[in-house]
Structure formats: C-alpha cells, structure tokens
Design an enzyme around this catalytic site. Structure first.
Site, short mmCIF file in Angstrom:
data_model
loop_
_atom_site.label_atom_id
_atom_site.label_comp_id
_atom_site.label_asym_id
_atom_site.label_seq_id
_atom_site.Cartn_x
_atom_site.Cartn_y
_atom_site.Cartn_z
N ASP A 150 0.83 -1.21 0.00
CA ASP A 150 0.00 0.00 0.00
C ASP A 150 0.87 1.26 0.00
O ASP A 150 0.83 2.07 0.91
CB ASP A 150 -0.94 -0.01 1.20
CG ASP A 150 -0.21 -0.22 2.53
OD1 ASP A 150 1.05 -0.35 2.51
OD2 ASP A 150 -0.88 -0.27 3.57
N GLU A 151 1.66 1.41 -1.06
CA GLU A 151 2.56 2.55 -1.19
C GLU A 151 2.68 2.92 -2.66
O GLU A 151 1.96 3.78 -3.14
CB GLU A 151 3.92 2.23 -0.55
CG GLU A 151 4.75 3.47 -0.29
CD GLU A 151 5.85 3.20 0.73
OE1 GLU A 151 6.68 4.10 0.93
OE2 GLU A 151 5.87 2.11 1.35
N HIS A 175 12.37 -3.58 -5.23
CA HIS A 175 12.68 -2.21 -4.81
C HIS A 175 14.00 -1.85 -5.48
O HIS A 175 15.04 -2.30 -5.06
CB HIS A 175 12.84 -2.20 -3.29
CG HIS A 175 12.22 -1.04 -2.61
ND1 HIS A 175 10.92 -1.02 -2.21
CD2 HIS A 175 12.73 0.17 -2.24
CE1 HIS A 175 10.64 0.13 -1.60
NE2 HIS A 175 11.74 0.88 -1.61
N GLU A 234 14.41 -4.43 -1.03
CA GLU A 234 14.49 -3.18 -0.29
C GLU A 234 15.54 -3.24 0.81
O GLU A 234 16.21 -2.24 1.09
CB GLU A 234 13.12 -2.88 0.33
CG GLU A 234 13.03 -1.58 1.10
CD GLU A 234 11.63 -1.29 1.59
OE1 GLU A 234 11.35 -0.14 1.96
OE2 GLU A 234 10.79 -2.23 1.61
N TRP A 275 16.87 12.85 -1.32
CA TRP A 275 15.55 12.67 -1.91
C TRP A 275 15.22 13.93 -2.73
O TRP A 275 15.04 13.86 -3.95
CB TRP A 275 14.51 12.42 -0.81
CG TRP A 275 14.40 10.99 -0.39
CD1 TRP A 275 13.36 10.14 -0.63
CD2 TRP A 275 15.37 10.22 0.34
NE1 TRP A 275 13.63 8.89 -0.09
CE2 TRP A 275 14.85 8.92 0.51
CE3 TRP A 275 16.64 10.50 0.87
CZ2 TRP A 275 15.54 7.91 1.17
CZ3 TRP A 275 17.34 9.50 1.53
CH2 TRP A 275 16.79 8.22 1.68
#
Length: 893
Positions: free
Chosen positions: A464-465, A767, A746, A536
């Site tokens: 859920d991302e 990921h 990930e 980021w």
C-alpha cells in the site's frame, strides 16, 4: 555505405499527440571509420510521399545530428506529419533519404469543444466501482473519411471504445500526474474504426490515482470526488471539411460490471452484469442515466506523445505448488508488475479469486504480511457461457506468485498467463559476462526497473505505497538510463516535481505529492514534514542533469532550471554557516550500521546533508554555465567552493581523518570531491579499512551504496570494488541472487540467512534502489562513459575495468547516435578489447589497468598520468594489452 537508419522525435521513434514541433535527431550507419556528418537536408510533409511539403531545410552544412530545434511552419491540430532526412559525410559520401518518421499533433492552441462528463455524483466519492459512458453520433453518409483522431483524458483511469472495439493499446491512461497542475491527454488514430452514418463512442472509467484509495495512510479523493471523461473526436473528410464530436450533456452513463477497482486492492468483476454491445449502435441506452458536468481547468491539459503504459511481455506460469498449508499457488518465475489473465469454464455465478504476492516463507507457505493493507486480489464471477477469459484493467499487482483461492474445475497451468505492464520505453542496454550470478544480478536490476516504472518511478509495486519516492528515483536514474530510454519518462515526472515544490523551493518526498496534509497518523512525517530530505529532494537537480548528460538535450535543463535553483536556494536559506540540515532527514536510509530497530544509518545527518548540498550546488553551477546564465554560474560556483571548504573544516580533523568513521561518510566525501587532494589517498585507504572491518562487506544504505564501487575503483582500489560486488554472503547483491531473487530487495536482509523475514512493515522484494550498482557495470566494468562537455555520448570515454575473476564481458548501449559496444576477453595472459563507436561521434580510450600495449590496431596510444590513452573516431577497433597486477582475470587459451 552511408545511410540514416531512423529519425527520432524528442528521442522517440514516433509521436502521437504533441503540443509543439519536437526536437529532431537521427542515427547514422556507415561501414567506414572516422565518419562525421558534413551536412543534412530535412523535409516535413503532410503526405507520406512527401508531395505536400510544409518544411524543406535545403542542404545545411552542419555536423549536428541530434537535438535539432527547427523553425517549422505553424502546425495544424489533429494532423499527421512525416519527416525524412538525408546527409553527407566528411568522406565524400551522401546517403539516400531515410525511412520516414511520423508525428501527430494534438489540439495545439485549438480550444476544446468538449466538457468533462461523469456518470458519478458527489455522493459516489467513497465508491470504487467503474462506470460506463456512451454517445451515439452520425457522420455524413456521402462523404469519405480522410482521417479521424480522438483526443481523450480522464479524471481517473479510462479506456475508450468505438463501435464495439477498444481504441488504442495504452493502459492506465491518462496516468498519474499532479492533476491540478498537469493533466495529460492521449491522441489516437481512429480512421479505420468509423462508419459512414451511425456510430457509437464509449468509455469505461475507474477511480485510479485520482479519487482512489492511495498511500500508506489509505486516504482517498486526493484530487477530486468524481471520475470524469474529456473526449474530442475530430473527423476530416476528403473534401477538406471537419466534424467534431465531443463529450457533453448528451452522453449517457451507467454502472460497469466492474463492481470494484482499486490500485492496491485489485478488482471485482461480475460477468453476469456485462451489458452486451453497450458501445455499439444497436444498443438501447434508455435505462441509462444523464451525465453531469465536472468543472476543470483546461489549462492543465498537455498532450502526451509517447511514454504511456503498455502491455509489454507475457509470461507463462512455471509451476503449480501445493504448499504445506494446502494452498494452491501459481509460480510465474519472475517478480513483476502486471496482471494475471486466465481462461475459465463453469456455471453462472461461479467465482475465481486470485491473491497476488511476492514470496513464500521459510516453510514454503504463502507470505502476505509485507503487503501490509494492500489486498492485491482479483475476483471474477462467471457468466456461465462456455470458455471465459479475463484480466484486470484498472489496477495492477506486484507479484511472482498467485494464490488460487477459488477456481471452478481443475487447475491447468495453460489457463494462466502473466501480463507484464510498464511505461513504454525502448531497451538501450545489454550486459553479460562469464559470471552467471552477475548476469542474474543485471537481470534483477532490469526487472526492478520494469516493475517500478509504471507511469511514475515508484519505490515498489506491491504494498500500500507505490509512490514516486524522489530518493529512489534519483539514486537509480543513471542506471535506468543505460537500461532503457528514459528521457520521456523522467521529463514527464519532473514536470510534476516542479509543480509540487513548495513556494520556498522545498521538494516533497514523493512526486506526485500525496503525503502533504495526509500524514497525521505517521509519527515521522507528522513531526518532521513531508518535504526536503537530502538525497531525496536532490532529485530536482540530479535527474535533470543526468538526462542532459545521457541525451544531450538542453531543454530539460531549461524546463527545470527554476526548480533546480529553487531547491539549492532552499538549502542555502536553511543552512547555518554553509552547514545544511532541515527537519526530517532519512539519511543513509536502512543502512546496516544503524542502531537496532532504527531505519537511520550511523552517518551523521549534517555530514550527509552538507555533502549533498555541495553536490547539487555544483550541478546547478554547471547547468547555469550550459544555459549561459553567467551571473548564476559565478554565484553558485563560488557557493560550491565555500560549501566544500566548510565541509572540510567541519568533517575532517586536524590530523586528516574524517570525523565520522562510517563507510558512507568516506564514500560521499570521495565521490563528491569534498576531500582535500593531499588527503584523498588517506581517505580512500580508510574506506578500505572500514570495509575490511566488516570482512569486505558493505553496511551502507540508500545514499552510500550507489557510490561504493565508484569510490573504490576511482581511487586506486579496483580489486576491492570487484570483491565487494562479488560477495555472495550476507550482506551483498549476490546474496539476494543466491537466495533466488529475480528483482532487487528493499533490505539487504529482506530474507535473513535463517529464512526469517525483515519486519513486514517495510520489506519489499521489488525495490530498485540498490540496483543502482548497475551504473558501475556500464560506466566502469564496460567503461562506457559520457563526457559532460559533449553530452549525449557525442564524445565517448571508453575505459573498461576487467577483473573479478571474469574471463569475458560484453556490453552495448544504444545512444542517441547509435550503438556503443564494448567487449573484453582474457586470453593467454592478455586482455583483448574490442569496441565500436557510432558514426558522427568521437572517443577517448583510456586503459588505466594496462601495463603494456601489445597491439593498438590503428590507434596511437600515449602513456600519461599512469594510464594508456588514445583518441579515435567512429568504427570498430581491436586492442590487445598486458594488464597490470591489479587485474584479476580467469584466462582462456
């Protein structure tokens, strides 16, 4: 023989739906060496035989064969254009005309004559059902149709139909953008789908990203509360007249048989409720309801000429597994993003239920915990009339395995096919070598891209991302751009990054930004904020610069310059004496040197932040120089020097050691050129010491890992770089390979050596971030490097690094000029290097690991600064040399 193999338009082979004339380029083929273009002659026509020219350049004396911006006569909307080019070279040859390339215009400056219409009301804001829209219209029974185009978009996800047939082959249109600022529309050729006389156009709409249940906070209605369609059909008759059919109040609406469709949770479809023939002329829609008009700012609309999501591959089911718990599980052999299509036969009301997931647990049972709240389930109710086939359309799943929870009759593997979907990008990279595990690693990196480049660069495709985390996209950008042509993909995403920046220049953690205002339940984000984390937010600068470096198109820098400058200015505003830090920082995310139970690595945040502040400031200064913004270049160049000096004062001791004894601290200092020249060797040696303290293993996270091999190989430690790459016990890239991974994980220990799992709250097995090591494979092992003074591989640096006990390596990259190829083999104590340089480019060959050149072919090698180098033009070359003692190879006779 000289020829032009094909023309590119904005880097694409064709464009269908553009708002302006694209930049043009072409690839040149020649069987000669040292070929440079002397001149070009380009034509643009509205007819395929070029009898209706709107542009004829005549012969232009120029070597430029990429990123040409042409002054073409103002274009007409909804029109197809053809382009062709011929060239001459520096050796007296001339080519014939190239194969033509096509572009289709969108509506340009023509006002929309259609309205956004919806079959929903505001009371449906919590609904996840799909709806249908239709409209009957008449065309002249006497006039012949010369061409017809439909321009369409939606608030939600749409699929368009004309006279019972689906229009186009795009999926999940119009994709995910910062809708209130930037909404794409698609253009389709429907000439052959229309009838003289009566016709019907229809659409099915789902919630999608627009109003669906999104984000780990599971909010919905981020952009609006009703799905809606905007559709304009333009028919051109052979007498020159036009007719326009647009979405308006005359359309009718109904509910679809798709009772539920959500991106995370899947779909429920009841075939018994299908309204047969609903998009055909003989259907009676008297029971359908009137549509409503949804107000929307049409200034947000922009044509999407390429880069839509498509069905790209189909994979057969490999095995049917009965787990120890008795579950029936299909194994498709590959972690991926997409759908399962199935064929089924049964009674009306019988049900198919499929649950998608990534991995089995240590006992071989279904493992769902890492999906968190995402159901990833498809349900299908049979109509009960013979064989039925179906797959989802308005969601997608991330999976390798499928638990068959319900299915009428016996299971047969031939009944199931996995359909891989991702954004349509041309494959550009190839890498293979004598080490099968490295080949599998490259495979896993590529499939991480395929799985996560579904319209936006998501972090993962299953839980859920599935958000456009800027850190992941920045980290992987260069690797992705070797593997596939990402120019269109990232240009689209960067528009939304610019749109979603804060007024002060801060960059949200995810793009499009759906975290701001929706993170009350998340402690870290609620307290620390949803924007401006180092590594980021730097995607605002790194990604445009990478696009320029790889493709040579200045427009991405021009388009993003205000965004790039805004981010650097934000950092400067919030810095303290040139040391930068701001609110919530992810730091060296999920590094293994973090404290137990923490996601945050041990490298101090102010060190990481300031290192990235320096890096992005330098890239902005370079960008200002490219764009000839002289004052900005001087200002940011001086600011960069000041930040570097401050970094050295703060993070190096008087004895010459770094204040932080972590791998990542040393990696960033070395790769961002923050180390004083006199201390570079010492800092690199300390990094090796820190590596040896962990028995040659990394303990780095998201910000240190991508640069680790570079930091070693660029600082006289190539053996250690190879050794790090080839580690196959925990933690390492090949540990995942040996564990059976088909994508990148990930966490280094997503599955621990004892078979247990990392915490399920964040444990994706698809990921791509750590797949950024692929950049080292292409740039260093294969040695195919771009030159920022001649970007887009106009000038190529060929500097391969044999080693790792390999006996051979073969790599190719399809640049905007053509195929660059490098192959090296270890034979009888020497290295045999062959490489190919495309026409209209030049190269410098550097062999830092060569002790002696045995055969240079036609190349004149010189020895300087500890390495052999030579310059060359286009063509194929073969060099043999004796490697120095740093090279570890397995030689063949």
């Amino acid at each position: 023989m000289l020829s032009v193999s094909h023309i590119t338009l904005d880097g694409e082979a064709t464009l269908c739906g553009v708002d302006r004339f694209p930049v043009v380029g072409w690839k040149i083929d020649s069987d000669r060496r040292d070929v440079l273009q002397r001149s070009w002659h380009l034509q643009c026509s509205t007819s395929a035989d070029f009898s209706a020219l709107i542009f004829d350049s005549g012969e232009v004396i120029s070597a430029q064969s990429s990123n040409l911006e042409l002054e073409v006569t103002p274009l007409l909307s909804s029109t197809r254009y053809y382009l062709r080019v011929r060239i001459s070279d520096n050796q007296g040859e001339s080519s014939g005309w190239s194969p033509s390339s096509e572009l289709v215009t969108g509506l340009l400056d023509t006002p929309w004559r259609a309205e956004f219409i919806s079959a929903e009301s505001l009371s449906d804001k919590a609904e996840s059902k799909a709806t249908l829209l239709r409209n009957a219209f008449s065309l002249s029974p006497t006039k012949a149709i010369a061409a017809a185009w439909v321009h369409a978009t939606a608030l939600g996800i749409y699929q368009l139909f004309l006279n019972g047939a689906r229009v186009g082959n795009d999926e999940l249109t119009p994709g995910w953008t910062s809708y209130r600022h930037h909404l794409l529309y698609q253009t389709y050729d429907v000439t052959g789908m229309l009838n003289q006389g009566e016709n019907v156009i229809g659409a099915e709409l789902g919630a999608g990203w627009f109003k669906g249940d999104m984000g780990f906070s599971r909010h919905r209605n981020y952009y609006g509360e009703q799905t809606a369609l905007l559709c304009q059909l333009v028919i051109q008759y052979d007498d020159g007249s036009r007719q326009v059919v647009g979405s308006d109040r005359s359309w009718r609406g109904s509910d679809s048989a798709r009772e539920f469709a959500e991106i995370y949770d899947g779909e429920r479809f009841d075939a018994r409720r299908v309204q047969v023939g609903w998009s055909q002329t003989d259907f009676n829609d008297a029971s359908w309801r009137a549509v409503s008009i949804v107000d929307w700012d049409n200034h947000t609309l922009k044509a999407q000429g390429a880069g839509t999501v498509r069905q790209m591959e189909r994979l057969a089911a490999k095995a049917l597994i009965i787990t120890p718990q008795g579950d029936k599980v299909l194994d498709f052999g590959q972690n991926m993003s997409g759908w399962v299509a199935f064929r089924v036969r049964g009674k009306a009301g019988d049900k198919v239920v499929l649950r998608h997931f990534e991995t089995l647990d240590a006992n071989g049972n279904v493992y769902l915990d890492n999906l968190r709240t995402a159901r990833q389930t498809t349900e299908y109710f049979l109509k009960g009339e013979g064989d039925e086939t179906w797959h989802p359309r308005f969601s997608w799943q991330g999976f390798r395995y499928v638990k068959v929870e319900e299915f009428p009759g016996e299971l047969d593997l031939s009944q199931f096919t996995a359909i891989v979907i991702h954004s349509n990008m041309a494959a550009t990279g190839h890498f293979s070598c004598s080490n099968p595990e490295l080949n599998q690693l490259h495979h896993n990196i590529l499939w991480g891209l395929k799985s996560n480049f579904v319209d936006v660069p998501t972090d993962c495709p299953q839980r859920d991302e599935r958000l456009g985390w800027t850190g992941d996209a920045q980290i992987f950008c260069r690797t992705a751009s070797y593997l596939m042509q990402t120019q269109t993909f990232f240009a689209k995403w960067l528009v939304d990054l610019k749109a979603d920046q804060t007024p002060e220049g801060g960059v949200p953690h995810v793009i499009p930004d759906i975290l701001t205002g929706h993170c009350d339940q998340d402690k870290f984000l609620a307290e620390g904020g949803t924007h401006s984390a180092t590594g980021w937010a730097d995607a605002a600068v790194v990604n445009p610069w990478t696009m320029y470096l790889m493709y040579g198109d200045k427009r991405v820098l021009e388009n993003q310059y205000a965004s790039m400058k805004g981010w650097v200015d934000f950092m400067q505003t919030h810095s303290d004496n040139d040391i930068w830090r701001y609110k919530l920082q992810f730091g060296d995310w999920v590094a293994l040197d973090a404290q137990e139970g923490s996601y945050f690595g041990a490298t101090p945040e102010d060190l990481i932040c300031t290192a990235w502040y320096a890096n992005s400031t330098q890239l902005l200064a370079k960008t200002a120089k490219v764009l000839e913004r002289t004052d900005d270049h001087r200002y940011y160049d001086a600011l960069h020097e000041r930040i570097v000096e401050r970094f050295r004062q703060r993070f190096f001791t008087a004895d010459g050691d770094m204040t932080a004894r972590t791998q990542t601290a040393h990696i960033l200092a070395l790769c961002f050129n923050l180390v004083p020249d006199a201390l570079r060797e010492r800092t690199a040696n300390t990094l090796v010491e820190l590596l040896h303290q962990h028995d040659g293993h990394l303990v780095t996270g998201f910000l240190g890992t991508p640069y680790f091999c570079h930091a070693l190989s660029q600082n006289q430690h190539p053996k250690e770089a190879w050794s790090l790459l080839l580690k196959d016990d925990f933690p390492s890239w090949l540990y995942q390979v040996k564990a059976g991974a088909t994508t990148i994980w990930e966490h280094w220990d997503g599955i621990k050596p004892d078979g247990s799992m990392w915490s399920p709250d964040m444990n994706s097995f698809n990921h791509y971030a750590y797949g950024a090591v692929g950049e080292w494979l292409y740039r260093t092992v294969a040695g195919m490097e771009a030159d920022e003074t001649a970007p887009g591989f106009k000038h190529i640096v060929i500097s391969p690094l044999p080693g790792g006990g390999l006996s051979w390596m073969d790599a190719r990259y399809q640049s905007i000029y053509g195929d660059i190829a490098v192959n090296w083999q270890a034979q009888k104590g020497r290295v045999v290097l062959t490489f190919r340089i495309p026409a209209n480019t030049t190269a410098t060959v550097k062999l830092p690991a060569a002790r002696e050149i045995i055969t240079g072919g036609s190349l004149n090698f010189a020895h300087d600064n500890g390495e052999w180098s030579a310059h060359c033009g286009s063509g194929e070359y073969r060099v043999e040399y004796l490697p120095d003692e740093s090279v570890d190879l397995t030689y063949t006779d």
